[in-house]
Design a protein around this motif. Structure first.
Motif, PDB file in Angstrom:
ATOM      1  N   GLU A 235      32.254 -20.842 -90.660  1.00 57.54           N
ATOM      2  CA  GLU A 235      31.295 -20.496 -91.701  1.00 57.54           C
ATOM      3  C   GLU A 235      29.874 -20.829 -91.261  1.00 57.54           C
ATOM      4  OE1 GLU A 235      32.095 -22.123 -95.516  1.00 57.54           O
ATOM      5  OE2 GLU A 235      33.863 -20.876 -95.869  1.00 57.54           O
ATOM      6  N   LEU A 236      29.718 -21.956 -90.567  1.00 55.62           N
ATOM      7  CA  LEU A 236      28.393 -22.364 -90.121  1.00 55.62           C
ATOM      8  C   LEU A 236      27.804 -21.321 -89.170  1.00 55.62           C
ATOM      9  CD1 LEU A 236      26.962 -25.743 -89.554  1.00 55.62           C
ATOM     10  CD2 LEU A 236      26.988 -24.306 -87.520  1.00 55.62           C
ATOM     11  N   LYS A 237      28.612 -20.823 -88.274  1.00 55.75           N
ATOM     12  CA  LYS A 237      28.139 -19.779 -87.367  1.00 55.75           C
ATOM     13  C   LYS A 237      27.789 -18.507 -88.138  1.00 55.75           C
ATOM     14  CE  LYS A 237      29.721 -16.685 -83.694  1.00 55.75           C
ATOM     15  NZ  LYS A 237      30.846 -16.265 -82.832  1.00 55.75           N
ATOM     16  N   TYR A 238      28.633 -18.126 -89.081  1.00 51.36           N
ATOM     17  CA  TYR A 238      28.403 -16.902 -89.852  1.00 51.36           C
ATOM     18  C   TYR A 238      27.072 -16.972 -90.608  1.00 51.36           C
ATOM     19  CZ  TYR A 238      28.738 -13.545 -93.669  1.00 51.36           C
ATOM     20  OH  TYR A 238      28.467 -12.543 -94.571  1.00 51.36           O
ATOM     21  N   PHE A 239      26.825 -18.076 -91.323  1.00 54.68           N
ATOM     22  CA  PHE A 239      25.611 -18.172 -92.134  1.00 54.68           C
ATOM     23  C   PHE A 239      24.362 -18.345 -91.266  1.00 54.68           C
ATOM     24  CE2 PHE A 239      28.596 -19.331 -95.621  1.00 54.68           C
ATOM     25  CZ  PHE A 239      28.201 -18.338 -96.514  1.00 54.68           C
ATOM     26  N   THR A 240      24.511 -18.990 -90.120  1.00 54.27           N
ATOM     27  CA  THR A 240      23.365 -19.107 -89.219  1.00 54.27           C
ATOM     28  C   THR A 240      22.941 -17.728 -88.725  1.00 54.27           C
ATOM     29  OG1 THR A 240      24.072 -21.311 -88.490  1.00 54.27           O
ATOM     30  CG2 THR A 240      22.489 -20.152 -87.105  1.00 54.27           C
ATOM     31  N   LYS A 241      23.890 -16.924 -88.324  1.00 51.08           N
ATOM     32  CA  LYS A 241      23.594 -15.565 -87.871  1.00 51.08           C
ATOM     33  C   LYS A 241      23.014 -14.722 -89.005  1.00 51.08           C
ATOM     34  CE  LYS A 241      26.363 -13.364 -85.175  1.00 51.08           C
ATOM     35  NZ  LYS A 241      27.575 -12.721 -84.602  1.00 51.08           N
ATOM     36  N   LEU A 242      23.538 -14.924 -90.212  1.00 54.46           N
ATOM     37  CA  LEU A 242      23.045 -14.171 -91.360  1.00 54.46           C
ATOM     38  C   LEU A 242      21.573 -14.461 -91.609  1.00 54.46           C
ATOM     39  CD1 LEU A 242      23.470 -12.412 -93.914  1.00 54.46           C
ATOM     40  CD2 LEU A 242      24.142 -14.514 -95.110  1.00 54.46           C
ATOM     41  N   LEU A 243      21.212 -15.739 -91.627  1.00 57.84           N
ATOM     42  CA  LEU A 243      19.824 -16.088 -91.909  1.00 57.84           C
ATOM     43  C   LEU A 243      18.891 -15.721 -90.761  1.00 57.84           C
ATOM     44  CD1 LEU A 243      21.032 -17.591 -94.367  1.00 57.84           C
ATOM     45  CD2 LEU A 243      19.283 -19.333 -94.008  1.00 57.84           C
ATOM     46  N   LEU A 244      19.389 -15.778 -89.533  1.00 59.34           N
ATOM     47  CA  LEU A 244      18.549 -15.409 -88.394  1.00 59.34           C
ATOM     48  C   LEU A 244      18.243 -13.909 -88.379  1.00 59.34           C
ATOM     49  CD1 LEU A 244      20.066 -17.548 -85.493  1.00 59.34           C
ATOM     50  CD2 LEU A 244      17.851 -17.856 -86.597  1.00 59.34           C
ATOM     51  N   THR A 245      19.115 -13.113 -88.970  1.00 56.76           N
ATOM     52  CA  THR A 245      18.940 -11.657 -88.933  1.00 56.76           C
ATOM     53  C   THR A 245      18.446 -11.072 -90.252  1.00 56.76           C
ATOM     54  OG1 THR A 245      21.299 -11.391 -89.459  1.00 56.76           O
ATOM     55  CG2 THR A 245      20.674 -11.345 -87.142  1.00 56.76           C
ATOM     56  N   ASP A 246      18.368 -11.892 -91.292  1.00 55.70           N
ATOM     57  CA  ASP A 246      17.946 -11.403 -92.609  1.00 55.70           C
ATOM     58  C   ASP A 246      16.714 -12.196 -93.056  1.00 55.70           C
ATOM     59  OD1 ASP A 246      17.600 -10.747 -95.291  1.00 55.70           O
ATOM     60  OD2 ASP A 246      19.750 -10.613 -95.689  1.00 55.70           O
ATOM     61  N   SER A 247      15.542 -11.637 -92.800  1.00 51.14           N
ATOM     62  CA  SER A 247      14.294 -12.359 -93.079  1.00 51.14           C
ATOM     63  C   SER A 247      14.073 -12.593 -94.573  1.00 51.14           C
ATOM     64  CB  SER A 247      13.113 -11.598 -92.492  1.00 51.14           C
ATOM     65  OG  SER A 247      13.013 -10.295 -93.050  1.00 51.14           O
ATOM     66  N   GLU A 248      14.513 -11.679 -95.407  1.00 54.13           N
ATOM     67  CA  GLU A 248      14.320 -11.834 -96.852  1.00 54.13           C
ATOM     68  C   GLU A 248      15.124 -13.014 -97.383  1.00 54.13           C
ATOM     69  OE1 GLU A 248      14.923  -9.263-100.987  1.00 54.13           O
ATOM     70  OE2 GLU A 248      14.823  -8.233 -99.047  1.00 54.13           O
ATOM     71  N   THR A 249      16.393 -13.127 -96.972  1.00 53.59           N
ATOM     72  CA  THR A 249      17.223 -14.265 -97.382  1.00 53.59           C
ATOM     73  C   THR A 249      16.670 -15.568 -96.823  1.00 53.59           C
ATOM     74  OG1 THR A 249      19.184 -12.853 -97.442  1.00 53.59           O
ATOM     75  CG2 THR A 249      19.555 -15.233 -97.331  1.00 53.59           C
ATOM     76  N   ARG A 250      16.180 -15.505 -95.611  1.00 52.96           N
ATOM     77  CA  ARG A 250      15.600 -16.676 -94.959  1.00 52.96           C
ATOM     78  C   ARG A 250      14.408 -17.202 -95.768  1.00 52.96           C
ATOM     79  NH1 ARG A 250      15.413 -14.489 -89.952  1.00 52.96           N
ATOM     80  NH2 ARG A 250      13.197 -13.976 -89.973  1.00 52.96           N
ATOM     81  N   ARG A 251      13.542 -16.314 -96.191  1.00 48.27           N
ATOM     82  CA  ARG A 251      12.371 -16.735 -96.963  1.00 48.27           C
ATOM     83  C   ARG A 251      12.769 -17.247 -98.342  1.00 48.27           C
ATOM     84  NH1 ARG A 251      10.304 -12.357 -94.047  1.00 48.27           N
ATOM     85  NH2 ARG A 251       8.518 -12.948 -92.742  1.00 48.27           N
ATOM     86  N   PHE A 252      13.779 -16.637 -98.939  1.00 46.59           N
ATOM     87  CA  PHE A 252      14.214 -17.080-100.262  1.00 46.59           C
ATOM     88  C   PHE A 252      14.685 -18.527-100.205  1.00 46.59           C
ATOM     89  CE2 PHE A 252      17.755 -17.860-103.186  1.00 46.59           C
ATOM     90  CZ  PHE A 252      17.145 -17.617-104.414  1.00 46.59           C
ATOM     91  N   PHE A 253      15.579 -18.832 -99.256  1.00 47.43           N
ATOM     92  CA  PHE A 253      16.100 -20.187 -99.147  1.00 47.43           C
ATOM     93  C   PHE A 253      15.035 -21.156 -98.644  1.00 47.43           C
ATOM     94  CE2 PHE A 253      20.384 -18.164 -99.079  1.00 47.43           C
ATOM     95  CZ  PHE A 253      20.925 -18.873-100.133  1.00 47.43           C
ATOM     96  N   GLY A 254      14.105 -20.660 -97.829  1.00 50.39           N
ATOM     97  CA  GLY A 254      13.023 -21.515 -97.362  1.00 50.39           C
ATOM     98  C   GLY A 254      12.114 -21.943 -98.496  1.00 50.39           C
TER      99      GLY A 254
ATOM    100  N   VAL B  38      15.195 -21.680 -89.149  1.00 50.35           N
ATOM    101  CA  VAL B  38      16.429 -22.084 -89.824  1.00 50.35           C
ATOM    102  C   VAL B  38      16.830 -23.455 -89.286  1.00 50.35           C
ATOM    103  CG1 VAL B  38      18.863 -21.568 -90.249  1.00 50.35           C
ATOM    104  CG2 VAL B  38      17.213 -19.695 -90.065  1.00 50.35           C
ATOM    105  N   ALA B  39      17.153 -24.370 -90.190  1.00 53.42           N
ATOM    106  CA  ALA B  39      17.628 -25.697 -89.788  1.00 53.42           C
ATOM    107  C   ALA B  39      19.144 -25.751 -89.964  1.00 53.42           C
ATOM    108  CB  ALA B  39      16.963 -26.788 -90.620  1.00 53.42           C
ATOM    109  N   VAL B  40      19.841 -26.211 -88.915  1.00 52.41           N
ATOM    110  CA  VAL B  40      21.303 -26.243 -88.941  1.00 52.41           C
ATOM    111  C   VAL B  40      21.790 -27.653 -88.653  1.00 52.41           C
ATOM    112  CG1 VAL B  40      23.412 -25.214 -88.044  1.00 52.41           C
ATOM    113  CG2 VAL B  40      21.285 -23.881 -88.024  1.00 52.41           C
ATOM    114  N   PHE B  41      22.533 -28.223 -89.599  1.00 52.65           N
ATOM    115  CA  PHE B  41      23.053 -29.583 -89.447  1.00 52.65           C
ATOM    116  C   PHE B  41      24.579 -29.526 -89.416  1.00 52.65           C
ATOM    117  CE2 PHE B  41      18.831 -30.224 -90.970  1.00 52.65           C
ATOM    118  CZ  PHE B  41      18.408 -31.399 -90.373  1.00 52.65           C
TER     119      PHE B  41
END
Length: 293
Positions: free
Chosen positions: A246-265, A195-198
């Motif tokens: 919000e940035l913290k919330y979505f970072t944690k979401l993507l780090l813990t949800d591999s399916e969402t991570r792959r979709f956005f990737g 996950v990339a966080v800016f």
């Protein structure tokens, strides 16, 4: 007829753009940089120009009678060459509108390109971070605090910042900094992330090349909203946050949800294809063809 290209981009990016313009432009004599100096000397001239940019640009004079001046600017505060240019080029529509409103200069938008490597990010990991440079405002004042909380709250998470000379490093057993990355291996380093966080503070992006490099290896992007960054990333390829909560919330979401991570990737890598070199050079060649008419 001579065409003179004058860039006012950040130093580290100007060399690659100059090289691409010289190497891939149509015709042998379509590109001149304040004279007849051929590449690679033209590239060296640009870099030297930046070392003395303020005096160089302040004292700028039209180099030849009948020359067409093409100036590539990266902000709404163009130097003297941009104000006397026949053609002014910006890198996003956001800055084009701002330049027109604040300076009365109507410019053309030509997006810069990004390499699309064969390597892809490891989306099975829980590494978050980014590639950046340590300029003023590049890191939000609360970044280290938020990053520490994420590392403490998400099992198996790791942070990696790819940059040089970070002054305020996060002291944490799972926070790492890579300061040895070159252009040749930057994509290899980025592939360690998932996950990339800016999270910028006072810095205002004009063309977020680092974001595109993350997208090019298929990294989902989480960022504090900025207009030009949003324009680059696209509407459905990332999580645009209004604040650090919000940035913290979505970072944690993507780090813990591999399916969402792959979709956005997958969406991010797909979007990066829009910024390939062929499209960039096609736009530049069209501009040059117009200039020599």
């Amino acid at each position: 007829m001579r065409i003179c290209h004058i860039g006012t981009l950040p130093l580290e990016r100007m060399g690659k753009i100059t090289k691409d313009l010289v190497q891939y432009s149509d015709g042998e004599n379509v590109y001149h940089l304040l004279g007849d100096t051929p590449y690679p000397e033209a590239d060296i001239y640009v870099l030297n120009c930046f070392k003395r940019r303020y005096k160089e640009f302040r004292d700028f004079k039209m180099p030849y009678p009948g020359s067409k001046i093409i100036s590539l600017v990266h902000s709404s505060y163009p130097c003297v060459p941009a104000r006397v240019s026949d053609y002014v080029v910006t890198q996003t529509n956001y800055w084009r509108k701002k330049l027109l409103k604040e300076k009365g200069i109507d410019s053309r938008v030509i997006y810069s390109s990004v390499d699309i490597p064969a390597i892809q990010a490891d989306l099975n990991s829980k590494w978050f971070g980014r590639i950046t440079r340590d300029d003023k405002g590049k890191f939000h004042p609360k970044w280290n605090k938020i990053a520490r909380q994420i590392l403490d709250e998400v099992d198996g998470s790791r942070m990696l910042i790819i940059s040089r000379g970070i002054k305020k490093k996060l002291r944490h057993p799972f926070a790492f900094y890579n300061e040895e990355v070159s252009d040749k291996n930057k994509f290899i380093a980025l592939s360690e992330l998932s996950v990339a966080v800016f999270a910028h503070g006072s810095f205002e992006e004009v063309f977020p090349l680092a974001v595109l490099e993350c997208m090019a290896v298929g990294l989902p992007i989480i960022y504090l909203y900025q207009p030009s960054m949003h324009e680059m990333i696209g509407k459905y390829n990332a999580c645009a946050c209004k604040n650090m909560h919000e940035l913290k919330y979505f970072t944690k979401l993507l780090l813990t949800d591999s399916e969402t991570r792959r979709f956005f990737g997958d969406k991010a890598r797909e979007r990066a294809q829009f910024f390939i070199l062929e499209k960039t050079m096609s736009a530049w060649n069209a501009l040059y063809a117009e200039a020599v008419k």
